[in-house]
Design an enzyme around this catalytic site. Structure first.
Site, PDB file in Angstrom:
ATOM      1  CE  LYS A 167      -2.622   1.283   5.099  1.00 20.08           C
ATOM      2  NZ  LYS A 167      -2.726   0.421   3.611  1.00 20.08           N
ATOM      3  CB  SER A 178      -0.710  -0.140   0.874  1.00 22.25           C
ATOM      4  OG  SER A 178       0.108  -0.170   2.610  1.00 22.25           O
TER       5      SER A 178
END
Length: 798
Positions: free
Chosen positions: A747, A704
């Site tokens: 996140k 990611s």
């Protein structure tokens, strides 16, 4: 035998010499008084020439005994017709008895007397009267009538003696020495009395023999009685012989076991039999299924045939105890009000709305369908977000027992299925053990840390869990130890995991994932105010004191002293503050109210532990990414530096293989689009690229960070800083596609905590963003992109 008897004296009671009669006993002449004390006897008849001990306990009998001892130690023994009568009268006693003399008297501790008497002659009680506390009798002695045919008398005597010999040979209770003693008896009358004394006859038959003064008739009676007794004894022997010959091995064992039981009873060791009977009673009274009850009964039968101290007996006892202790047909009643179920779940857990909504759906199906068939719920999230406590809340809301089993580090399949009983120290599997502890067959069972199951040469526990967690199979689950089927289909199974990466695919297929993201800051504050502070206040004994820990101080603790997705560390910090306040009170502080201020935090918790990275400063070769860890979301800065060289690429920061591949993919994309980005291709040949991620001691991996690395590389080659306050997450391909990532909510929480205003995320994650709480999305601007070119336009708008 009566010899030289003065018949007028014996047969005519009115002819006496001063109230006395003379009787010849062998070679001895005995003077017998006409009036003697009477001793009523029970359960026995004393014959002439017979010496026998007696126990005298009744008061009138003791008085008669004492009277006899004072006079000439003579007493008349009369048998009672009914032995249960304590105070016999004339009608309760036989009229014929035996005159006996007392040889010995011994007084016992309990007040009774032991007497040794010798029978002298037969006598008839003409008149009974009670004087001075005892019975007395006027008596007439009875002489033996030998008849007028000595030859017939001799024949009858020999016949009786022969039959008596056969009787003694068949009867084990009479010693053989008795036969030798009867050979020396001098008269037929005495022989008849000796034989009668040794026969096992009823009182009535003994009395009949005693009253037979005509000796030939007495011998005939004894011959008839001996013949009948011999026939019975021979029949008994024949039956015993037949039974022994036809007895099978099991019957022999049963016979020996009964003998052993009798021996143990005599030795006071009958506890084993009591154990066996206790087990049989418990099996009958329990609600075991028919098959299980049959199995338990078979084991009890085996136990009854074993020595109590053998190792196998202990194994069987343990096995039976397990069968009896399990809740085979015991179920708790579910809470009927679904509104109450929902209220309990909400009261015990703040937030986690998506997870609670799915759990409520599951519970609603259980309530309406009356079974728990369906997907097994798996709560996935970082440590400390409430997975285990949520399982407890499900049990509380349903009013069911709660059982928790940790699977972390489990490597042996026998932990699930149990060990075979052939192994030393064998036990059932953990599933069965938890059911015994819960005491119901339908608890809520939490299988904790399902992602941390291992496997080795002992087997694969995850494979054993396949049957346990499959609603179509677990109704007939069979533990290796029990060897009986147990229905697990009524259990509500809930599993927990930090990540799905470690769960085998077949097991993952049987479970429905419910993600529990990390808490937002405002949720942590709320949880601390409503749950953690009251809990720690009670545990530290500060209920009577007022402690002000305002929301602003809680926010400071969350930002500066904890870095986690859950609230465990936050609870520890609050507990540390309260313990130090308790210490102050214990030392004599008289205050009833304590206010925690910012300076106090430094005093209680020390210097701040965490410092946020500078995210608002833009610099060439630097980009801010977002990463997911097991502790929640984190800021992931990426730095790129170019130096003179030959085009080598250096990656540092303890990067995993996947992240290294993402860096190479981003560099390849940058090279392939160098012309469009106005980057000279000579730079790729003449410059070395050093890509670094700070906190080099912390391993980092995952795809990611792909677009974050691309922005940092582009910024370094262009020597331009990217747009301020931007953060990135997304996987990049060689063609420039931006692929979706996981852990987006964690996140974004990290982005809000770090003060980032805008997050660039993959377009494919749009559905995940729609499910996020407004409290989170309202603080961020989330820009969705499909391609890397879109990312670079946002990072470098000019």
């Amino acid at each position: 035998m009566v010899a030289n008897v003065r018949l007028p004296l014996l047969c005519a009671a009115h002819r006496v010499y001063w109230g006395r009669m003379i009787y010849r006993y062998g070679t001895e002449e005995i003077v017998i008084r006409e009036s003697l004390p009477v001793l009523p006897v029970r359960d026995t008849i004393i014959f002439p020439y017979m010496v026998s001990p007696m126990i005298v306990g009744r008061q009138f009998s003791i008085e008669a005994l004492q009277e006899a001892m004072v006079r000439d130690k003579q007493i008349l023994l009369l048998a009672q017709k009914d032995k249960t009568i304590e105070n016999p009268t004339n009608s309760d006693l036989y009229g014929f008895g035996t005159v006996a003399r007392i040889l010995q008297v011994m007084k016992l501790n309990n007040g009774t007397m032991k007497v040794l008497v010798e029978g002298l002659c037969r006598a008839k009680a003409k008149r009974l009267s009670k004087t001075e506390g005892y019975l007395g009798a006027t008596l007439q002695l009875l002489a033996d009538d030998l008849g007028d045919n000595p030859t017939r008398l001799e024949a009858l005597a020999r016949s009786a003696l022969r039959r008596f010999g056969d009787y003694v040979a068949l009867n084990r209770r009479i010693p053989d020495e008795v036969i030798a003693n009867t050979q020396d008896v001098p008269s037929a009358s005495q022989l008849a009395d000796v034989i009668a004394a040794h026969l096992q006859l009823s009182i009535e038959k003994r009395q009949t023999v005693l009253e037979a003064v005509f000796v030939p008739r007495r011998l005939e009676m004894l011959a008839e009685l001996l013949s009948a007794e011999i026939e019975i004894l021979e029949l008994e022997q024949k039956i015993d012989s037949t039974v022994r010959d036809s007895m099978t091995q099991n019957q022999r064992e049963y016979y020996l076991q009964n003998q052993l039981k009798a021996i143990k009873t005599e030795l006071g060791q009958a506890d084993d039999e009591a154990d066996v009977e206790s087990y049989r009673t418990k099996i009958k009274e329990s609600s075991l299924p028919a098959e299980v009850a049959k199995k338990a009964t078979e084991e009890v039968d085996r136990l009854g045939k074993m020595h109590s101290y053998s190792a196998e007996a202990n194994v069987i006892r343990t096995y039976i105890d397990w069968l009896l202790s399990l809740p085979w047909n015991i179920y708790s009643e579910d809470r009927t009000s679904f509104k109450e179920v929902e209220d309990i779940l909400n009261a015990e857990h703040y937030g986690l709305e998506k997870a609670k909504a799915r759990i409520l759906e599951h519970l609603a199906v259980i309530k309406l369908a009356k079974n728990v068939k369906g997907p097994i719920l798996c709560l996935v999230g970082p440590p400390g977000v409430g997975k285990t406590s949520l399982g407890k809340s499900v049990a509380n809301s349903l009013n069911r027992k709660f059982a928790r089993m940790s699977l972390g580090g489990m490597r042996d399949e026998a932990e699930i299925r149990g060990h075979r009983r052939t192994y030393i120290g064998a036990l059932p599997g953990r599933i069965i053990q938890m059911l015994k502890k819960a005491k119901t067959a339908n608890p809520v069972m939490l299988l904790d840390e399902v992602d941390k199951i291992g496997s080795d040469f002992h087997g694969d526990p995850a494979s054993a869990l396949l049957e346990v967690l499959d609603p179509e199979q677990n109704s007939t689950f069979q533990d290796h130890y029990l060897e009986c089927e147990f229905d697990l289909s009524k259990i509500v199974f809930i599993t927990t995991a930090n990540t799905t990466a470690g769960i085998p695919m077949p097991l993952l297929d049987r479970m429905e994932m419910i993600e529990l993201p990390g808490y937002l800051e405002f949720e942590k504050v709320k949880i601390a105010e409503e749950f953690l502070v009251p809990k720690q206040k009670m545990e530290c004994g500060l209920v009577e004191y007022r402690i002000d820990l305002p929301a602003s101080m809680l926010q400071t603790i969350i930002r500066d002293y904890t870095r986690e997705a859950g609230v465990r560390e936050l609870e520890r910090k609050i507990g540390s503050i309260f313990r130090q306040i308790a210490q102050r009170i214990a030392r004599g502080d008289k205050k009833k109210r304590f206010i925690v201020t910012k300076p106090d935090l430094k005093k209680y918790l020390g210097a701040r532990k965490y410092h946020e990275l500078e995210t608002g400063v833009a610099a060439a070769g630097r980009a801010i990414g977002l990463a997911w860890t097991r502790a929640g979301g984190e800021i992931l800065p990426v730095e790129v530096s170019l130096t003179d060289g030959s085009g080598k690429v250096l990656l540092t920061g303890k990067l995993g293989e996947v992240m290294q591949e993402s860096a190479r993919a981003a560099l390849t994309y940058l090279k392939s689009n160098a012309d469009r980005l106005k980057i000279s291709k000579d730079k790729f040949k003449n410059l070395d690229v050093h890509l670094h991620l700070p906190e080099g001691a912390v391993p980092k991996d995952g795809p990611s960070a792909g677009i974050t690395i691309l922005v940092a590389l582009t910024s370094a080659f262009l020597q331009k800083a990217p747009t301020k306050d931007l953060s990135y997450t997304g996987e990049i391909t060689l063609s420039g596609e931006v692929l979706p990532v996981g852990g987006l909510s964690a996140k974004l929480i990290a982005a809000v905590r770090s003060g980032i205003k805008t997050v660039i995320a993959p377009q494919a994650n749009k559905s995940d963003i729609e499910d996020l709480p407004k409290e989170l999305t309202s603080k961020l601007k989330i820009v969705l992109v499909k391609r890397a070119a879109d990312v670079l336009r946002l990072a470098f708008p000019k």
